[in-house]
Scaffold this motif. Structure first.
Motif, short mmCIF file in Angstrom:
data_model
loop_
_atom_site.label_atom_id
_atom_site.label_comp_id
_atom_site.label_asym_id
_atom_site.label_seq_id
_atom_site.Cartn_x
_atom_site.Cartn_y
_atom_site.Cartn_z
N LEU A 121 2.19 1.79 -3.29
CA LEU A 121 0.94 2.13 -4.58
C LEU A 121 0.63 3.64 -4.16
CD1 LEU A 121 -1.06 1.31 -6.80
CD2 LEU A 121 -2.91 0.73 -5.33
N ILE A 122 0.55 3.69 -2.76
CA ILE A 122 0.14 4.88 -3.34
C ILE A 122 1.77 6.99 -2.99
CG2 ILE A 122 -0.28 7.01 -0.81
CD1 ILE A 122 -2.99 4.70 0.40
N THR A 123 2.52 5.57 -3.09
CA THR A 123 3.69 7.14 -3.00
C THR A 123 3.83 7.15 -4.48
OG1 THR A 123 5.08 5.11 -2.25
CG2 THR A 123 4.77 6.79 -0.80
N MET A 124 4.43 5.76 -4.66
CA MET A 124 4.60 6.75 -6.76
C MET A 124 2.94 6.53 -7.24
SD MET A 124 6.47 3.10 -7.45
CE MET A 124 8.15 2.39 -6.06
N SER A 125 2.16 6.29 -6.87
CA SER A 125 0.54 7.01 -7.67
C SER A 125 0.95 9.20 -7.21
CB SER A 125 -0.35 6.70 -6.80
OG SER A 125 -0.44 5.08 -6.66
N ALA A 126 1.33 9.30 -5.92
CA ALA A 126 1.26 10.22 -6.16
C ALA A 126 2.46 11.12 -6.88
CB ALA A 126 1.91 10.46 -4.22
N ILE A 127 3.84 10.00 -6.60
CA ILE A 127 5.13 10.72 -8.29
C ILE A 127 4.46 10.80 -9.05
CG2 ILE A 127 7.46 10.51 -8.81
CD1 ILE A 127 7.75 8.98 -5.80
N TYR A 128 4.20 10.20 -9.40
CA TYR A 128 3.29 9.47 -11.26
C TYR A 128 2.01 10.92 -11.36
CZ TYR A 128 1.14 8.31 -15.47
OH TYR A 128 0.48 8.07 -16.74
N ILE A 129 1.31 11.48 -10.36
CA ILE A 129 0.28 12.43 -10.69
C ILE A 129 1.63 13.91 -10.56
CG2 ILE A 129 -0.49 13.92 -9.94
CD1 ILE A 129 -2.46 10.79 -8.34
N ILE A 130 2.28 13.94 -9.84
CA ILE A 130 3.89 14.99 -9.63
C ILE A 130 4.40 15.22 -11.65
CG2 ILE A 130 5.55 16.14 -8.76
CD1 ILE A 130 4.52 15.02 -6.59
N VAL A 187 15.42 0.20 2.21
CA VAL A 187 15.88 0.23 4.06
C VAL A 187 14.16 -0.47 3.85
CG1 VAL A 187 15.60 1.50 5.73
CG2 VAL A 187 17.21 2.30 3.79
N LEU A 188 13.29 0.01 3.78
CA LEU A 188 11.85 -0.69 4.01
C LEU A 188 11.64 -1.82 3.37
CD1 LEU A 188 9.05 2.76 3.09
CD2 LEU A 188 10.12 1.69 5.19
N ASP A 189 12.63 -1.97 2.32
CA ASP A 189 11.88 -3.61 1.71
C ASP A 189 12.56 -4.56 2.76
OD1 ASP A 189 11.36 -5.22 0.17
OD2 ASP A 189 12.97 -5.33 -0.27
N LEU A 190 13.97 -3.67 3.67
CA LEU A 190 14.82 -4.88 4.26
C LEU A 190 14.04 -4.71 5.13
CD1 LEU A 190 18.76 -3.19 3.44
CD2 LEU A 190 17.32 -5.32 2.90
N MET A 191 13.53 -3.54 6.58
CA MET A 191 12.89 -3.35 7.17
C MET A 191 11.72 -4.60 7.47
SD MET A 191 12.86 0.39 8.31
CE MET A 191 11.49 0.08 9.36
N TRP A 234 0.90 -1.36 0.15
CA TRP A 234 -0.46 0.07 -0.03
C TRP A 234 1.01 0.94 -0.07
CZ3 TRP A 234 -4.71 -0.10 -2.08
CH2 TRP A 234 -5.67 -1.58 -1.41
N PHE A 235 1.86 1.05 0.75
CA PHE A 235 2.80 2.76 0.29
C PHE A 235 3.58 2.85 -0.37
CE2 PHE A 235 6.83 4.25 1.00
CZ PHE A 235 6.99 5.74 1.49
#
Ligand code: CUA
Length: 331
Positions: A43-52, A98-102, A40-41
């Protein structure tokens, strides 16, 4: 709050909580929960970046079409934009890494003091499941339907008897490959009782797609009674039709490959059928376990599952009727 609502809406749109449906976005355990959170993280951040990015592109097109006289950009301005953009991209990618490793660490951090061990062997194209208990020596096999107690860490010892398969039950955990001659293990836990579909996730031959697995997560008491029931040998039939069915099973080719504990059928290359009628599906998820499907499966399994190793079993109507009645009695 708004973010939660958006997640919920997307979940409702794209997922479903039905029994026996595989769904990585409907986690039933802590590990699937971490994976879903990361998904979800992203999907949401990448969608925001795509829109920008698309917004910036449209804005640039709009400005260039108006041919504004003060449009020239100085080199130092351009350099600044490039540096900021590259910096932001690199920072974001490192943060994702880093999130992936965590997440990966969290997946392996399940408590392991009171584990319940089950052996799961991938075979073309079904799942061989063995329950053992080192203290009491209890040992039985079943197939394609993995029962686990809710709230307890499960250690799955994974192996393959032929080619590489991959264990994947999206509601519970990520994927783990099963290698021939190279056993491995995976730990998982279900916190919500339910039936979760799993699927072999590594191409393993013609019937890879029909190599499904049902995980039945049960409350402790329910699991204990299932476990006790499965340890028992098959009930000895008293009815003449069922007795005739058992004879057909033992005398036709069935017994060469299958085991029914309590009978002379001791084959080990195909699923253990001791409590076959208690299982929901047949042929590793190819059809519901009903009398009609079973009859078709026995007479010509290739119609349902082409290339399956089980041969067709030509039987007369009386023999078939007796065999089906017997198999249906193996609860
Ligand atoms: Cu087993 Cu794909």
């Amino acid at each position: 709050m708004k973010l939660r609502r958006a997640c919920l809406l997307l979940t409702l749109l794209f997922t479903s909580g039905c029994d026996g449906v595989q769904n990585a976005l409907n986690p039933a355990g802590p590990q699937a929960g971490r994976i879903a959170g990361l998904s979800w993280f992203m999907l949401i951040t990448m969608s925001a970046i795509y829109i920008i990015v698309v917004g910036a592109l449209l804005f640039a097109l709009y400005r260039s079409r108006r041919r504004e006289p003060n449009l020239e950009v100085h080199d130092h301005q351009l350099a600044r934009v490039v540096v900021v953009a590259v910096g932001a991209t690199a920072t974001f990618l490192v943060a994702l890494f880093v999130l992936d490793l965590m997440t990966n660490r969290a997946l392996n951090a399940l408590e392991r003091d009171d584990v319940f061990t089950i052996e799961l062997t991938g075979r073309q194209w079904w799942w061989d499941i063995a329950y053992g208990d080192t203290t009491s020596g209890v040992y039985f096999r079943t197939a394609n339907e993995l029962h686990i107690p809710v709230g307890r860490t499960i250690r799955l010892r994974l192996a393959s008897s032929d080619v590489i398969h991959s264990f994947w039950v999206p509601n519970l955990h990520g994927k783990r490959d099963l290698f021939p001659d190279h056993p491995s293990e995976i730990f998982l836990r279900a916190d919500t009782a339910g039936v979760y579909r799993g699927q072999c996730a590594e191409f393993c031959g013609q019937q890879h797609a029909n190599m499904a697995l049902l995980v039945v997560a049960q409350e402790q008491a329910e699991f204990r009674s299932w476990f006790a029931q499965q340890q028992q040998p098959a009930a000895v039939p008293t009815d003449s039709l069922l007795l005739a069915g058992q004879r057909v099973f033992e005398q036709a080719s069935c017994a060469l490959c299958h085991t029914i504990r309590g009978t002379t059928a001791r084959g080990t290359v195909a699923p253990d059928l001791t409590h076959f009628a208690s299982r929901r599906e047949l042929g590793a998820g190819v059809a519901r376990n009903t009398k009609g499907h079973l009859g078709g499966w026995v007479l010509n399994p290739h119609a349902l599952k082409p290339h399956v190793y089980m041969p067709a079993t030509p039987l007369g109507p009386e023999q078939l009727e007796a065999l089906l009645a017997y198999l249906e009695s193996l609860r």
